[in-house]
Write a protein that holds these residues in place. Sequence first.
Motif, PDB file in Angstrom:
ATOM      1  N   LEU A 166      -5.822  31.751   7.118  1.00 22.76           N
ATOM      2  CA  LEU A 166      -5.512  30.666   6.528  1.00 22.76           C
ATOM      3  C   LEU A 166      -4.047  30.186   6.319  1.00 22.76           C
ATOM      4  CD1 LEU A 166      -7.976  31.399   3.507  1.00 22.76           C
ATOM      5  CD2 LEU A 166      -8.354  29.960   5.476  1.00 22.76           C
ATOM      6  N   GLN A 167      -3.788  29.021   6.486  1.00 26.87           N
ATOM      7  CA  GLN A 167      -2.212  28.657   6.749  1.00 26.87           C
ATOM      8  C   GLN A 167      -1.718  27.761   5.439  1.00 26.87           C
ATOM      9  OE1 GLN A 167      -0.482  29.561   9.372  1.00 26.87           O
ATOM     10  NE2 GLN A 167      -2.334  30.463  10.296  1.00 26.87           N
ATOM     11  N   SER A 168      -2.547  28.178   4.425  1.00 22.47           N
ATOM     12  CA  SER A 168      -2.387  27.360   3.119  1.00 22.47           C
ATOM     13  C   SER A 168      -1.047  28.124   2.479  1.00 22.47           C
ATOM     14  CB  SER A 168      -3.807  27.090   2.152  1.00 22.47           C
ATOM     15  OG  SER A 168      -3.451  26.569   1.150  1.00 22.47           O
ATOM     16  N   ASN A 169      -0.624  27.297   1.735  1.00 25.73           N
ATOM     17  CA  ASN A 169       0.555  27.806   0.744  1.00 25.73           C
ATOM     18  C   ASN A 169       0.134  28.327  -0.523  1.00 25.73           C
ATOM     19  OD1 ASN A 169       2.650  27.471   2.492  1.00 25.73           O
ATOM     20  ND2 ASN A 169       3.222  25.638   1.844  1.00 25.73           N
ATOM     21  N   LYS A 170      -1.427  27.715  -0.526  1.00 26.56           N
ATOM     22  CA  LYS A 170      -1.897  27.867  -2.285  1.00 26.56           C
ATOM     23  C   LYS A 170      -2.372  29.369  -2.193  1.00 26.56           C
ATOM     24  CE  LYS A 170      -6.723  26.155  -1.281  1.00 26.56           C
ATOM     25  NZ  LYS A 170      -7.805  25.498  -1.322  1.00 26.56           N
ATOM     26  N   PHE A 171      -2.468  30.127  -1.291  1.00 27.06           N
ATOM     27  CA  PHE A 171      -2.634  31.572  -1.243  1.00 27.06           C
ATOM     28  C   PHE A 171      -1.645  32.568  -1.058  1.00 27.06           C
ATOM     29  CE2 PHE A 171      -6.771  29.400   0.346  1.00 27.06           C
ATOM     30  CZ  PHE A 171      -7.463  29.583  -0.733  1.00 27.06           C
ATOM     31  N   ASN A 172      -1.447  33.546  -1.723  1.00 30.61           N
ATOM     32  CA  ASN A 172      -0.407  34.597  -1.605  1.00 30.61           C
ATOM     33  C   ASN A 172      -0.360  35.063  -0.281  1.00 30.61           C
ATOM     34  OD1 ASN A 172      -2.917  35.625  -2.534  1.00 30.61           O
ATOM     35  ND2 ASN A 172      -1.890  37.776  -2.997  1.00 30.61           N
ATOM     36  N   GLU A 173       0.776  35.307   0.169  1.00 25.72           N
ATOM     37  CA  GLU A 173       1.080  35.765   1.669  1.00 25.72           C
ATOM     38  C   GLU A 173       0.730  37.457   1.645  1.00 25.72           C
ATOM     39  OE1 GLU A 173       4.245  34.498   3.568  1.00 25.72           O
ATOM     40  OE2 GLU A 173       4.091  32.548   3.137  1.00 25.72           O
ATOM     41  N   GLU A 174       1.076  37.891   0.599  1.00 23.89           N
ATOM     42  CA  GLU A 174       0.761  39.478   0.665  1.00 23.89           C
ATOM     43  C   GLU A 174      -0.368  39.874  -0.289  1.00 23.89           C
ATOM     44  OE1 GLU A 174       2.725  41.828   1.973  1.00 23.89           O
ATOM     45  OE2 GLU A 174       3.799  40.072   2.940  1.00 23.89           O
ATOM     46  N   GLY A 175      -1.087  40.917   0.267  1.00 24.79           N
ATOM     47  CA  GLY A 175      -2.281  41.396  -0.435  1.00 24.79           C
ATOM     48  C   GLY A 175      -3.528  40.394  -0.090  1.00 24.79           C
ATOM     49  N   ILE A 176      -4.489  40.860  -1.132  1.00 21.03           N
ATOM     50  CA  ILE A 176      -5.541  39.992  -0.911  1.00 21.03           C
ATOM     51  C   ILE A 176      -5.495  38.667  -1.712  1.00 21.03           C
ATOM     52  CG2 ILE A 176      -7.189  42.027  -0.800  1.00 21.03           C
ATOM     53  CD1 ILE A 176      -7.725  41.819  -3.552  1.00 21.03           C
ATOM     54  N   ILE A 177      -6.412  37.689  -1.310  1.00 15.58           N
ATOM     55  CA  ILE A 177      -6.529  36.394  -1.832  1.00 15.58           C
ATOM     56  C   ILE A 177      -6.788  36.449  -3.279  1.00 15.58           C
ATOM     57  CG2 ILE A 177      -7.698  34.111  -1.708  1.00 15.58           C
ATOM     58  CD1 ILE A 177      -7.726  34.460   1.087  1.00 15.58           C
ATOM     59  N   GLU A 178      -5.976  35.959  -4.309  1.00 13.58           N
ATOM     60  CA  GLU A 178      -6.416  35.914  -5.772  1.00 13.58           C
ATOM     61  C   GLU A 178      -6.835  34.528  -6.090  1.00 13.58           C
ATOM     62  OE1 GLU A 178      -3.898  37.771  -8.524  1.00 13.58           O
ATOM     63  OE2 GLU A 178      -2.875  39.052  -6.936  1.00 13.58           O
ATOM     64  N   LEU A 179      -8.114  34.179  -6.294  1.00 11.92           N
ATOM     65  CA  LEU A 179      -8.629  32.833  -6.660  1.00 11.92           C
ATOM     66  C   LEU A 179      -8.372  32.705  -7.939  1.00 11.92           C
ATOM     67  CD1 LEU A 179     -11.871  33.185  -4.307  1.00 11.92           C
ATOM     68  CD2 LEU A 179      -9.851  31.897  -3.833  1.00 11.92           C
ATOM     69  N   ASP A 180      -8.185  31.325  -8.446  1.00 10.25           N
ATOM     70  CA  ASP A 180      -8.220  31.181  -9.932  1.00 10.25           C
ATOM     71  C   ASP A 180      -9.445  31.020 -10.555  1.00 10.25           C
ATOM     72  OD1 ASP A 180      -9.058  28.546  -9.666  1.00 10.25           O
ATOM     73  OD2 ASP A 180      -7.010  27.797  -8.686  1.00 10.25           O
ATOM     74  N   GLU A 181      -9.316  30.853 -11.949  1.00 12.15           N
ATOM     75  CA  GLU A 181     -10.543  30.809 -12.685  1.00 12.15           C
ATOM     76  C   GLU A 181     -11.563  29.545 -12.138  1.00 12.15           C
ATOM     77  OE1 GLU A 181     -11.948  32.338 -15.345  1.00 12.15           O
ATOM     78  OE2 GLU A 181     -10.513  34.059 -14.719  1.00 12.15           O
ATOM     79  N   SER A 182     -11.196  28.555 -11.418  1.00  8.63           N
ATOM     80  CA  SER A 182     -12.129  27.658 -11.364  1.00  8.63           C
ATOM     81  C   SER A 182     -13.050  28.056 -10.224  1.00  8.63           C
ATOM     82  CB  SER A 182     -11.018  26.562 -10.706  1.00  8.63           C
ATOM     83  OG  SER A 182     -10.603  26.850  -9.355  1.00  8.63           O
ATOM     84  N   TYR A 183     -12.785  29.306  -9.703  1.00  5.40           N
ATOM     85  CA  TYR A 183     -13.986  29.813  -8.704  1.00  5.40           C
ATOM     86  C   TYR A 183     -14.911  30.583  -9.586  1.00  5.40           C
ATOM     87  CZ  TYR A 183     -11.253  28.656  -4.407  1.00  5.40           C
ATOM     88  OH  TYR A 183     -10.793  28.022  -3.632  1.00  5.40           O
ATOM     89  N   ARG A 184     -14.737  30.555 -10.872  1.00  8.03           N
ATOM     90  CA  ARG A 184     -15.814  31.319 -11.531  1.00  8.03           C
ATOM     91  C   ARG A 184     -17.281  30.726 -11.343  1.00  8.03           C
ATOM     92  NH1 ARG A 184     -15.836  32.414 -17.882  1.00  8.03           N
ATOM     93  NH2 ARG A 184     -13.767  33.025 -17.071  1.00  8.03           N
ATOM     94  N   SER A 185     -17.560  29.417 -11.110  1.00  7.58           N
ATOM     95  CA  SER A 185     -18.670  28.983 -10.891  1.00  7.58           C
ATOM     96  C   SER A 185     -19.350  29.077  -9.465  1.00  7.58           C
ATOM     97  CB  SER A 185     -18.638  27.138 -11.320  1.00  7.58           C
ATOM     98  OG  SER A 185     -17.672  26.671 -10.409  1.00  7.58           O
ATOM     99  N   ASN A 186     -18.295  29.474  -8.501  1.00 10.18           N
ATOM    100  CA  ASN A 186     -18.509  29.745  -7.078  1.00 10.18           C
ATOM    101  C   ASN A 186     -19.213  31.079  -6.842  1.00 10.18           C
ATOM    102  OD1 ASN A 186     -18.442  27.120  -6.491  1.00 10.18           O
ATOM    103  ND2 ASN A 186     -16.099  27.346  -5.799  1.00 10.18           N
TER     104      ASN A 186
END
Length: 193
Positions: A166-186
């Motif tokens: 993923l080339q997006s800046n919205k995800f941290n480059e180090e470690g695993i992806i941390e998704l925000d609370e909006s993903y709770r419903s997913n």
Amino acid sequence: MNKKMGVFFNKQFNCLLLSFDNKPITTTEKHANIAILKNKNDIVGINIFDVKIKIEKNYILNNDEIYEYISTELKDIVKTENLPHFIVGKIIKCNKIPDTHLSSCEVDISTEVLKIVCGAKNARENIYVVVATDGSWMPSGMQIVKGKLRGYVSEGMLCSARELQLQSNKFNEEGIIELDESYRSNLGKAFLG
């Protein structure tokens, strides 16, 4: 925990041969220019005929262009075959494994709780993550399979943005992806990037 996919090109038949497992083939299914090779219900290989990419003189392939081509060709087949995919999960327990940099995590994916060993420093309880389930294929061609690490059961993988390419800046480059609370419903649903 990972199995490497073998990718070969047969120049005579203009065919890409993808080998996932060294099991005997019991059935073959044809979808347009793609043949799916199975051992009972497990996909052990795929042949893509009439390849429409420039193949260099090298017959054993593993570069990004090849994997991009494979992903495009298999997109509809993967849907119809209902293969595992990347889903949203939540780490509900995370314990350090003594004398290692690893953690043993319990990850809720809505339908069940998976045990997953993770080496990322940012793995911790109560964060939403991207889970590659058993049988999933990473963009690099590695397959995620159940196994044991340091004696601990691992039934999948927690993914980083780099591993998912993923080339997006919205995800941290180090470690695993941390998704925000909006993903709770997913929770338990496909992660679409």
